[in-house]
Design a protein around this motif. Structure first.
Motif, PDB file in Angstrom:
ATOM      1  N   LEU A  80       0.823  -1.204   0.000  1.00 48.51           N
ATOM      2  CA  LEU A  80       0.000   0.000   0.000  1.00 48.51           C
ATOM      3  C   LEU A  80       0.861   1.260   0.000  1.00 48.51           C
ATOM      4  O   LEU A  80       0.597   2.219  -0.738  1.00 48.51           O
ATOM      5  CB  LEU A  80      -0.928  -0.016   1.216  1.00 48.51           C
ATOM      6  CG  LEU A  80      -1.970   1.092   1.308  1.00 48.51           C
ATOM      7  CD1 LEU A  80      -2.907   1.049   0.113  1.00 48.51           C
ATOM      8  CD2 LEU A  80      -2.761   0.960   2.612  1.00 48.51           C
ATOM      9  N   ILE A  81       1.902   1.262   0.825  1.00 49.65           N
ATOM     10  CA  ILE A  81       2.808   2.421   0.867  1.00 49.65           C
ATOM     11  C   ILE A  81       3.553   2.562  -0.457  1.00 49.65           C
ATOM     12  O   ILE A  81       3.768   3.677  -0.946  1.00 49.65           O
ATOM     13  CB  ILE A  81       3.782   2.284   2.051  1.00 49.65           C
ATOM     14  CG1 ILE A  81       3.014   2.439   3.375  1.00 49.65           C
ATOM     15  CG2 ILE A  81       4.902   3.323   1.964  1.00 49.65           C
ATOM     16  CD1 ILE A  81       3.831   2.144   4.604  1.00 49.65           C
ATOM     17  N   GLU A  82       3.924   1.435  -1.060  1.00 49.41           N
ATOM     18  CA  GLU A  82       4.602   1.474  -2.351  1.00 49.41           C
ATOM     19  C   GLU A  82       3.694   2.089  -3.415  1.00 49.41           C
ATOM     20  O   GLU A  82       4.149   2.904  -4.231  1.00 49.41           O
ATOM     21  CB  GLU A  82       4.996   0.057  -2.762  1.00 49.41           C
ATOM     22  CG  GLU A  82       5.720  -0.011  -4.095  1.00 49.41           C
ATOM     23  CD  GLU A  82       6.075  -1.433  -4.480  1.00 49.41           C
ATOM     24  OE1 GLU A  82       7.164  -1.637  -5.039  1.00 49.41           O
ATOM     25  OE2 GLU A  82       5.255  -2.346  -4.227  1.00 49.41           O
ATOM     26  N   GLU A  83       2.424   1.728  -3.391  1.00 50.48           N
ATOM     27  CA  GLU A  83       1.481   2.197  -4.406  1.00 50.48           C
ATOM     28  C   GLU A  83       1.024   3.629  -4.170  1.00 50.48           C
ATOM     29  O   GLU A  83       0.673   4.334  -5.118  1.00 50.48           O
ATOM     30  CB  GLU A  83       0.257   1.279  -4.431  1.00 50.48           C
ATOM     31  CG  GLU A  83       0.559  -0.135  -4.916  1.00 50.48           C
ATOM     32  CD  GLU A  83      -0.597  -1.087  -4.701  1.00 50.48           C
ATOM     33  OE1 GLU A  83      -1.597  -0.694  -4.045  1.00 50.48           O
ATOM     34  OE2 GLU A  83      -0.505  -2.238  -5.181  1.00 50.48           O
ATOM     35  N   ARG A  84       1.037   4.069  -2.911  1.00 54.49           N
ATOM     36  CA  ARG A  84       0.497   5.397  -2.595  1.00 54.49           C
ATOM     37  C   ARG A  84       1.435   6.185  -1.693  1.00 54.49           C
ATOM     38  O   ARG A  84       1.081   6.540  -0.569  1.00 54.49           O
ATOM     39  CB  ARG A  84      -0.873   5.254  -1.946  1.00 54.49           C
ATOM     40  CG  ARG A  84      -1.828   4.457  -2.838  1.00 54.49           C
ATOM     41  CD  ARG A  84      -3.200   4.388  -2.270  1.00 54.49           C
ATOM     42  NE  ARG A  84      -4.022   3.510  -3.104  1.00 54.49           N
ATOM     43  CZ  ARG A  84      -5.299   3.667  -3.308  1.00 54.49           C
ATOM     44  NH1 ARG A  84      -5.943   4.660  -2.757  1.00 54.49           N
ATOM     45  NH2 ARG A  84      -5.973   2.832  -4.078  1.00 54.49           N
ATOM     46  N   PRO A  85       2.633   6.489  -2.169  1.00 56.60           N
ATOM     47  CA  PRO A  85       3.562   7.271  -1.344  1.00 56.60           C
ATOM     48  C   PRO A  85       3.002   8.658  -1.067  1.00 56.60           C
ATOM     49  O   PRO A  85       2.377   9.268  -1.938  1.00 56.60           O
ATOM     50  CB  PRO A  85       4.827   7.335  -2.219  1.00 56.60           C
ATOM     51  CG  PRO A  85       4.338   7.120  -3.614  1.00 56.60           C
ATOM     52  CD  PRO A  85       3.173   6.179  -3.496  1.00 56.60           C
ATOM     53  N   GLY A  86       3.207   9.126   0.151  1.00 53.66           N
ATOM     54  CA  GLY A  86       2.763  10.466   0.519  1.00 53.66           C
ATOM     55  C   GLY A  86       1.324  10.566   0.959  1.00 53.66           C
ATOM     56  O   GLY A  86       0.869  11.648   1.338  1.00 53.66           O
ATOM     57  N   LEU A  87       0.583   9.453   0.940  1.00 56.52           N
ATOM     58  CA  LEU A  87      -0.809   9.488   1.383  1.00 56.52           C
ATOM     59  C   LEU A  87      -0.844   9.480   2.912  1.00 56.52           C
ATOM     60  O   LEU A  87      -0.058   8.782   3.557  1.00 56.52           O
ATOM     61  CB  LEU A  87      -1.574   8.281   0.830  1.00 56.52           C
ATOM     62  CG  LEU A  87      -3.099   8.325   0.954  1.00 56.52           C
ATOM     63  CD1 LEU A  87      -3.676   9.472   0.140  1.00 56.52           C
ATOM     64  CD2 LEU A  87      -3.704   6.994   0.489  1.00 56.52           C
ATOM     65  N   ARG A  88      -1.777  10.241   3.482  1.00 56.89           N
ATOM     66  CA  ARG A  88      -1.879  10.344   4.943  1.00 56.89           C
ATOM     67  C   ARG A  88      -2.135   8.983   5.584  1.00 56.89           C
ATOM     68  O   ARG A  88      -2.818   8.120   5.014  1.00 56.89           O
ATOM     69  CB  ARG A  88      -3.026  11.277   5.346  1.00 56.89           C
ATOM     70  CG  ARG A  88      -2.883  12.722   4.921  1.00 56.89           C
ATOM     71  CD  ARG A  88      -4.032  13.535   5.476  1.00 56.89           C
ATOM     72  NE  ARG A  88      -5.317  12.902   5.214  1.00 56.89           N
ATOM     73  CZ  ARG A  88      -6.446  13.199   5.868  1.00 56.89           C
ATOM     74  NH1 ARG A  88      -6.429  14.099   6.834  1.00 56.89           N
ATOM     75  NH2 ARG A  88      -7.586  12.600   5.558  1.00 56.89           N
ATOM     76  N   ALA A  89      -1.601   8.828   6.798  1.00 57.58           N
ATOM     77  CA  ALA A  89      -1.800   7.577   7.534  1.00 57.58           C
ATOM     78  C   ALA A  89      -3.285   7.283   7.713  1.00 57.58           C
ATOM     79  O   ALA A  89      -3.718   6.127   7.616  1.00 57.58           O
ATOM     80  CB  ALA A  89      -1.103   7.656   8.891  1.00 57.58           C
ATOM     81  N   LEU A  90      -4.075   8.311   7.964  1.00 58.65           N
ATOM     82  CA  LEU A  90      -5.514   8.128   8.156  1.00 58.65           C
ATOM     83  C   LEU A  90      -6.154   7.504   6.911  1.00 58.65           C
ATOM     84  O   LEU A  90      -6.973   6.583   7.010  1.00 58.65           O
ATOM     85  CB  LEU A  90      -6.177   9.465   8.469  1.00 58.65           C
ATOM     86  CG  LEU A  90      -7.694   9.456   8.679  1.00 58.65           C
ATOM     87  CD1 LEU A  90      -8.053   8.630   9.906  1.00 58.65           C
ATOM     88  CD2 LEU A  90      -8.216  10.876   8.806  1.00 58.65           C
ATOM     89  N   ASP A  91      -5.755   7.983   5.741  1.00 58.65           N
ATOM     90  CA  ASP A  91      -6.323   7.471   4.490  1.00 58.65           C
ATOM     91  C   ASP A  91      -5.808   6.073   4.168  1.00 58.65           C
ATOM     92  O   ASP A  91      -6.560   5.226   3.675  1.00 58.65           O
ATOM     93  CB  ASP A  91      -6.001   8.438   3.341  1.00 58.65           C
ATOM     94  CG  ASP A  91      -6.639   9.804   3.549  1.00 58.65           C
ATOM     95  OD1 ASP A  91      -7.753   9.856   4.103  1.00 58.65           O
ATOM     96  OD2 ASP A  91      -6.025  10.815   3.171  1.00 58.65           O
ATOM     97  N   LEU A  92      -4.527   5.839   4.433  1.00 58.91           N
ATOM     98  CA  LEU A  92      -3.976   4.501   4.222  1.00 58.91           C
ATOM     99  C   LEU A  92      -4.683   3.480   5.111  1.00 58.91           C
ATOM    100  O   LEU A  92      -5.045   2.394   4.661  1.00 58.91           O
ATOM    101  CB  LEU A  92      -2.473   4.495   4.514  1.00 58.91           C
ATOM    102  CG  LEU A  92      -1.577   5.257   3.532  1.00 58.91           C
ATOM    103  CD1 LEU A  92      -0.171   5.360   4.086  1.00 58.91           C
ATOM    104  CD2 LEU A  92      -1.555   4.578   2.173  1.00 58.91           C
ATOM    105  N   ALA A  93      -4.868   3.854   6.378  1.00 56.32           N
ATOM    106  CA  ALA A  93      -5.534   2.946   7.314  1.00 56.32           C
ATOM    107  C   ALA A  93      -6.959   2.647   6.853  1.00 56.32           C
ATOM    108  O   ALA A  93      -7.421   1.504   6.933  1.00 56.32           O
ATOM    109  CB  ALA A  93      -5.535   3.551   8.718  1.00 56.32           C
ATOM    110  N   ALA A  94      -7.649   3.666   6.354  1.00 58.01           N
ATOM    111  CA  ALA A  94      -9.032   3.486   5.915  1.00 58.01           C
ATOM    112  C   ALA A  94      -9.118   2.502   4.747  1.00 58.01           C
ATOM    113  O   ALA A  94     -10.060   1.710   4.650  1.00 58.01           O
ATOM    114  CB  ALA A  94      -9.631   4.830   5.517  1.00 58.01           C
ATOM    115  N   ILE A  95      -8.132   2.539   3.857  1.00 59.11           N
ATOM    116  CA  ILE A  95      -8.129   1.615   2.720  1.00 59.11           C
ATOM    117  C   ILE A  95      -8.097   0.171   3.205  1.00 59.11           C
ATOM    118  O   ILE A  95      -8.731  -0.713   2.619  1.00 59.11           O
ATOM    119  CB  ILE A  95      -6.931   1.913   1.795  1.00 59.11           C
ATOM    120  CG1 ILE A  95      -7.136   3.264   1.097  1.00 59.11           C
ATOM    121  CG2 ILE A  95      -6.737   0.803   0.765  1.00 59.11           C
ATOM    122  CD1 ILE A  95      -5.924   3.764   0.350  1.00 59.11           C
TER     123      ILE A  95
END
Length: 199
Positions: A136-151
């Motif tokens: 997920l971090i590889e695919e979406r660098p710079g995305l907020r932790a809140l948004d990553l967690a929601a995914i």
């Protein structure tokens, strides 16, 4: 305690040796340290001050053009409490940063990291998670932790704790917003996609 990129650059360059915060109670104490992408920031002292006690030198050594600019920035804080002067310096490089930059790894070394992650996943009460978070971090660098967690359908704080575990292994790096894979993390993901090769 969060630092803007330009402040960390100033601390690393020796131009900034203090910051100011609005706090009810100090959030850090003298002698404590904080790991950042620029290195280990050491807190030398924390002092409650009034606006009148903030000097022109304070402003210049905290990265502001003048005292008026610093006081304006402090007055815009949405937090309640008094002003605090935090004296600090860069204490050295973050060992995690050195680890994160070490991407020239053999197949055996990469297999060792893979096996380490397998162990983390095996001990997890909710099942395997390390690859999902890395991907997920590889695919979406710079995305907020809140948004990553929601995914992933997760809460923010437990998700951030998991990312910290990966950072301790040198696989991720924190950005001003969000994260990215470190060179070491990218090497691992390439290895996992390719499948194990000779060590």
């Amino acid at each position: 305690m969060l630092f803007r990129r330009e402040v960390l650059e100033g601390i690393a360059g020796g131009r900034i040796d203090r910051v100011f915060r609005v706090w009810r109670e100090p959030r850090v104490r003298a002698g404590s340290t904080q790991r950042t992408w620029a290195g280990i920031v050491v807190i030398d002292s924390v002092t409650a001050v009034t606006a009148e006690e903030i000097t022109e030198q304070d402003a210049l050594r905290s990265g502001f053009a003048d005292r008026a600019a610093l006081l304006t920035a402090l007055s815009k804080s949405t937090k309640e409490g008094g002003y605090h002067r935090v004296m600090l310096h860069l204490g050295g490089s973050d060992p995690r940063a050195e680890l994160a930059g070490a991407a020239d790894l053999t197949g055996r070394e990469l297999a060792g990291i893979r096996d380490l992650l397998d162990g983390v996943d095996a001990r997890s009460r909710r099942g395997p998670w390390t690859r999902d978070v890395l991907r997920l971090i590889e695919e979406r660098p710079g995305l907020r932790a809140l948004d990553l967690a929601a995914i992933l359908g997760r809460e923010k704080l437990p998700f951030k704790a998991d990312v910290r575990r990966l950072k301790e292994l040198g696989l991720t790096e924190s950005l001003e917003t969000g994260y990215r894979l470190s060179p070491r993390g990218r090497a691992l993901m390439d290895f996992l996609r390719a499948g194990p090769g000779p060590g």
